[in-house]
Each structure stands twice: as C-alpha cells, then as structure tokens.
Design a protein around this motif. Structure first.
Motif, short mmCIF file in Angstrom:
data_model
loop_
_atom_site.label_atom_id
_atom_site.label_comp_id
_atom_site.label_asym_id
_atom_site.label_seq_id
_atom_site.Cartn_x
_atom_site.Cartn_y
_atom_site.Cartn_z
N SER A 121 -9.95 -5.02 -2.33
CA SER A 121 -10.77 -4.59 -3.47
C SER A 121 -11.54 -3.32 -3.12
CB SER A 121 -11.74 -5.70 -3.87
OG SER A 121 -12.63 -5.97 -2.81
N GLU A 122 -11.97 -2.63 -4.14
CA GLU A 122 -12.72 -1.37 -3.95
C GLU A 122 -13.95 -1.55 -3.07
OE1 GLU A 122 -12.33 1.85 -5.29
OE2 GLU A 122 -10.33 1.30 -5.98
N ASP A 123 -14.62 -2.70 -3.19
CA ASP A 123 -15.86 -2.92 -2.43
C ASP A 123 -15.62 -3.62 -1.09
OD1 ASP A 123 -15.13 -5.33 -3.55
OD2 ASP A 123 -17.14 -5.85 -4.25
N SER A 124 -14.38 -3.78 -0.69
CA SER A 124 -14.07 -4.42 0.58
C SER A 124 -14.47 -3.51 1.74
CB SER A 124 -12.57 -4.72 0.67
OG SER A 124 -12.25 -5.27 1.92
N PRO A 125 -14.98 -4.07 2.83
CA PRO A 125 -15.35 -3.25 3.99
C PRO A 125 -14.13 -2.71 4.75
CG PRO A 125 -15.74 -5.56 4.46
CD PRO A 125 -15.34 -5.47 3.01
N SER A 126 -12.95 -3.21 4.45
CA SER A 126 -11.74 -2.71 5.09
C SER A 126 -10.65 -2.46 4.05
CB SER A 126 -11.24 -3.70 6.15
OG SER A 126 -10.99 -4.95 5.57
N THR A 127 -9.65 -1.69 4.44
CA THR A 127 -8.54 -1.37 3.55
C THR A 127 -7.29 -2.09 4.06
OG1 THR A 127 -9.48 0.80 3.12
CG2 THR A 127 -7.16 0.50 2.57
N TYR A 128 -6.64 -2.84 3.18
CA TYR A 128 -5.44 -3.58 3.59
C TYR A 128 -4.57 -3.87 2.38
CZ TYR A 128 -8.00 -7.59 1.75
OH TYR A 128 -8.69 -8.45 0.93
N MET A 129 -3.35 -4.30 2.64
CA MET A 129 -2.48 -4.80 1.59
C MET A 129 -1.86 -6.10 2.07
SD MET A 129 1.02 -2.51 1.58
CE MET A 129 0.21 -0.98 1.24
N HIS A 172 5.53 6.24 0.33
CA HIS A 172 4.15 6.68 0.18
C HIS A 172 3.32 5.57 -0.43
CE1 HIS A 172 5.13 10.78 1.33
NE2 HIS A 172 6.24 10.63 0.61
N LEU A 173 2.20 5.27 0.21
CA LEU A 173 1.36 4.17 -0.25
C LEU A 173 0.92 4.32 -1.71
CD1 LEU A 173 -0.87 3.52 2.88
CD2 LEU A 173 1.08 2.20 2.05
N LYS A 174 0.73 5.55 -2.16
CA LYS A 174 0.30 5.77 -3.53
C LYS A 174 1.36 5.36 -4.55
CE LYS A 174 -3.02 9.35 -2.49
NZ LYS A 174 -3.49 10.69 -2.75
#
Length: 77
Positions: A52-60, A23-25
């Motif tokens: 980051s929270e203000d990033s336009p996309s979600t990634y790791m 799980h990602l969390k």
C-alpha cells in the motif's frame, strides 16, 4: 501474457511477448508472465498485489508455480 495465451507461447506466435525484461510499471494485479529456462523448466508468475502507499516498505506478492522439465531442453537428450 494476454488472456488465452499459452505458457510457454507457441513458437513463432505473432504475439508471443518474448522479452528478457519486464518493467515494474507495466505490471498490474492479475498480470501473468511466463518464464522459461533452456533446461525445460517453465513458470507462470501471477502478480497478486502490491504494498500500500502508506506501507513502510515496497513489495509485491506473487504466485509462482513451476513445471520442471515441461518442455524439451534442446540438448538432444
């Protein structure tokens, strides 16, 4: 994986953490996940960071060194 654990875990280890899903969390920076295949390949996934929270996309960001044919495949060959 817990610090000091082996990848792949020793068979029958009390805390081998075997799972088919992560799980990602539950992932955090520096967390390591051992991935094994029946073909004998193993990988040690290390989480390096997240967007980051203000990033336009979600990634790791991950590191994924793979050791080919590192363990027996169990096929008898």
């Amino acid at each position: 994986m817990r610090p000091g654990s082996s990848c792949p875990p020793e068979p029958g280890a009390a805390d081998d953490g075997e799972s088919r899903t992560v799980h990602l969390k539950k992932l955090s920076q520096g967390r390591q996940v051992c991935v094994t295949r029946s073909t004998g390949h193993i990988g040690l996934v290390t989480v390096r960071g997240f967007s980051s929270e203000d990033s336009p996309s979600t990634y790791m960001t991950l590191d994924l060194p793979v050791r080919h044919n590192a363990v027996g495949s169990g096929s008898g060959n």
